[in-house]
Design an enzyme around this catalytic site. Structure first.
Site, PDB file in Angstrom:
ATOM      1  N   ASP A  29       0.852  -1.194   0.000  1.00  0.00           N
ATOM      2  CA  ASP A  29       0.000   0.000   0.000  1.00  0.00           C
ATOM      3  C   ASP A  29       0.887   1.243   0.000  1.00  0.00           C
ATOM      4  O   ASP A  29       1.879   1.309   0.720  1.00  0.00           O
ATOM      5  CB  ASP A  29      -0.913  -0.012   1.235  1.00  0.00           C
ATOM      6  CG  ASP A  29      -2.067   0.955   1.101  1.00  0.00           C
ATOM      7  OD1 ASP A  29      -3.222   0.495   1.039  1.00  0.00           O
ATOM      8  OD2 ASP A  29      -1.813   2.182   1.056  1.00  0.00           O
ATOM      9  N   ILE A  30       0.498   2.221  -0.829  1.00  0.00           N
ATOM     10  CA  ILE A  30       1.304   3.436  -0.991  1.00  0.00           C
ATOM     11  C   ILE A  30       1.245   4.334   0.246  1.00  0.00           C
ATOM     12  O   ILE A  30       2.158   5.125   0.498  1.00  0.00           O
ATOM     13  CB  ILE A  30       0.851   4.192  -2.263  1.00  0.00           C
ATOM     14  CG1 ILE A  30       1.952   5.042  -2.829  1.00  0.00           C
ATOM     15  CG2 ILE A  30      -0.401   5.005  -2.025  1.00  0.00           C
ATOM     16  CD1 ILE A  30       1.674   5.514  -4.253  1.00  0.00           C
ATOM     17  N   ASN A  85     -12.888  -3.500   2.274  1.00  0.00           N
ATOM     18  CA  ASN A  85     -13.920  -2.465   2.336  1.00  0.00           C
ATOM     19  C   ASN A  85     -14.889  -2.530   1.160  1.00  0.00           C
ATOM     20  O   ASN A  85     -14.496  -2.854   0.031  1.00  0.00           O
ATOM     21  CB  ASN A  85     -13.252  -1.085   2.370  1.00  0.00           C
ATOM     22  CG  ASN A  85     -12.475  -0.863   3.660  1.00  0.00           C
ATOM     23  OD1 ASN A  85     -12.928  -1.246   4.730  1.00  0.00           O
ATOM     24  ND2 ASN A  85     -11.308  -0.253   3.558  1.00  0.00           N
ATOM     25  N   GLN A  90     -15.324   2.164   0.910  1.00  0.00           N
ATOM     26  CA  GLN A  90     -14.375   1.718  -0.126  1.00  0.00           C
ATOM     27  C   GLN A  90     -13.985   2.898  -1.005  1.00  0.00           C
ATOM     28  O   GLN A  90     -14.843   3.516  -1.634  1.00  0.00           O
ATOM     29  CB  GLN A  90     -15.022   0.615  -0.984  1.00  0.00           C
ATOM     30  CG  GLN A  90     -14.087   0.040  -2.039  1.00  0.00           C
ATOM     31  CD  GLN A  90     -14.736  -1.085  -2.844  1.00  0.00           C
ATOM     32  OE1 GLN A  90     -15.945  -1.339  -2.713  1.00  0.00           O
ATOM     33  NE2 GLN A  90     -13.950  -1.731  -3.684  1.00  0.00           N
ATOM     34  N   HIS A  96     -10.205  -5.277  -3.373  1.00  0.00           N
ATOM     35  CA  HIS A  96      -8.862  -5.468  -2.804  1.00  0.00           C
ATOM     36  C   HIS A  96      -8.974  -5.894  -1.353  1.00  0.00           C
ATOM     37  O   HIS A  96      -9.856  -5.452  -0.625  1.00  0.00           O
ATOM     38  CB  HIS A  96      -7.998  -4.208  -2.932  1.00  0.00           C
ATOM     39  CG  HIS A  96      -8.639  -2.976  -2.398  1.00  0.00           C
ATOM     40  ND1 HIS A  96      -9.602  -2.279  -3.097  1.00  0.00           N
ATOM     41  CD2 HIS A  96      -8.476  -2.311  -1.239  1.00  0.00           C
ATOM     42  CE1 HIS A  96      -9.992  -1.235  -2.389  1.00  0.00           C
ATOM     43  NE2 HIS A  96      -9.337  -1.236  -1.244  1.00  0.00           N
ATOM     44  N   HIS A  98      -6.981  -5.871   2.204  1.00  0.00           N
ATOM     45  CA  HIS A  98      -5.862  -5.290   2.959  1.00  0.00           C
ATOM     46  C   HIS A  98      -5.301  -6.329   3.916  1.00  0.00           C
ATOM     47  O   HIS A  98      -6.055  -6.981   4.640  1.00  0.00           O
ATOM     48  CB  HIS A  98      -6.341  -4.133   3.843  1.00  0.00           C
ATOM     49  CG  HIS A  98      -6.822  -2.924   3.132  1.00  0.00           C
ATOM     50  ND1 HIS A  98      -6.053  -1.796   2.966  1.00  0.00           N
ATOM     51  CD2 HIS A  98      -8.013  -2.625   2.543  1.00  0.00           C
ATOM     52  CE1 HIS A  98      -6.740  -0.863   2.328  1.00  0.00           C
ATOM     53  NE2 HIS A  98      -7.946  -1.341   2.052  1.00  0.00           N
TER      54      HIS A  98
HETATM   55  P1  5GP Z   1      -9.947   1.351   0.402  1.00  0.00           P
HETATM   56  O1  5GP Z   1     -10.528   1.476  -0.979  1.00  0.00           O
HETATM   57  O2  5GP Z   1     -10.092  -0.019   0.978  1.00  0.00           O
HETATM   58  O3  5GP Z   1     -10.472   2.408   1.328  1.00  0.00           O
HETATM   59  O4  5GP Z   1      -8.403   1.624   0.347  1.00  0.00           O
HETATM   60  C1  5GP Z   1      -7.681   1.838  -0.816  1.00  0.00           C
HETATM   61  C2  5GP Z   1      -6.207   1.681  -0.482  1.00  0.00           C
HETATM   62  O5  5GP Z   1      -5.479   1.767  -1.687  1.00  0.00           O
HETATM   63  C3  5GP Z   1      -5.661   2.748   0.461  1.00  0.00           C
HETATM   64  O6  5GP Z   1      -5.048   2.112   1.580  1.00  0.00           O
HETATM   65  C4  5GP Z   1      -4.651   3.506  -0.398  1.00  0.00           C
HETATM   66  O7  5GP Z   1      -3.523   3.928   0.335  1.00  0.00           O
HETATM   67  C5  5GP Z   1      -4.292   2.495  -1.459  1.00  0.00           C
HETATM   68  N1  5GP Z   1      -3.909   3.089  -2.730  1.00  0.00           N
HETATM   69  C6  5GP Z   1      -4.594   4.029  -3.421  1.00  0.00           C
HETATM   70  N2  5GP Z   1      -3.954   4.336  -4.563  1.00  0.00           N
HETATM   71  C7  5GP Z   1      -2.841   3.570  -4.604  1.00  0.00           C
HETATM   72  C8  5GP Z   1      -1.772   3.440  -5.550  1.00  0.00           C
HETATM   73  O8  5GP Z   1      -1.707   4.098  -6.586  1.00  0.00           O
HETATM   74  N3  5GP Z   1      -0.799   2.551  -5.251  1.00  0.00           N
HETATM   75  C9  5GP Z   1      -0.826   1.798  -4.109  1.00  0.00           C
HETATM   76  N4  5GP Z   1       0.183   0.957  -3.910  1.00  0.00           N
HETATM   77  N5  5GP Z   1      -1.829   1.891  -3.201  1.00  0.00           N
HETATM   78  C10 5GP Z   1      -2.812   2.765  -3.432  1.00  0.00           C
END
Ligand code: 5GP
Ligand code: ZN
Length: 121
Positions: A29-30, A85, A90, A96, A98
């Protein structure tokens, strides 16, 4: 389709990929919650838990088990939560999972440092 994770799958956006096969891509995760925060995604686009099929989900779970072992061995994590999520919580609308590591003592490590440790055979 304008999906950031599809672009990561295609290589249009770089990622710290620690594992991939025909079905999944696994990358760091970035914006990690803690060092080793990892995302497991299907290479095929599914929006969320409602859309994804059981075979793909079972494979993702198998990989999650392997990644947990890897993080314990290489990063000495003390605990781990799986979070996935959907709906209003989400942000990225490509399924995805985590993998969120926990440590008894806080560790400060960059994503790049973690990547180098994990890729070191
Ligand atoms: P969620 O959709 O479950 O809330 O979280 C999305 C996750 O994707 C976040 O933890 C965010 O930091 C990660 N994320 C978003 N864009 C990128 C990206 O371009 N590269 C990476 N490696 N992670 C990402
Ligand atoms: Zn996608």
């Amino acid at each position: 389709m304008d999906c950031i994770f599809c672009k990561i799958v295609n290589g249009d956006i770089p990622s710290y990929t620690i594992y991939e096969d025909d079905i999944v891509k696994v990358f760091l995760d970035i914006e990690p919650m803690s060092p080793g925060h990892t995302l497991i995604i299907p290479k095929k686009h599914y929006n969320n838990l409602e859309d994804i099929d059981m075979d793909t989900l079972n494979h993702i779970n198998k990989i999650a088990k392997e990644i947990y072992t890897l993080l314990k061995e290489k990063l000495n994590i003390d605990g781990m939560s799986i979070v996935q999520n959907n709906g209003c919580v989400q942000d990225v609308l490509h399924y995805h999972m985590h993998i969120k590591p926990y440590y008894n003592e806080n560790k400060g490590m960059s994503v790049e440092e973690v990547f180098n440790i994990l890729k070191n055979e």
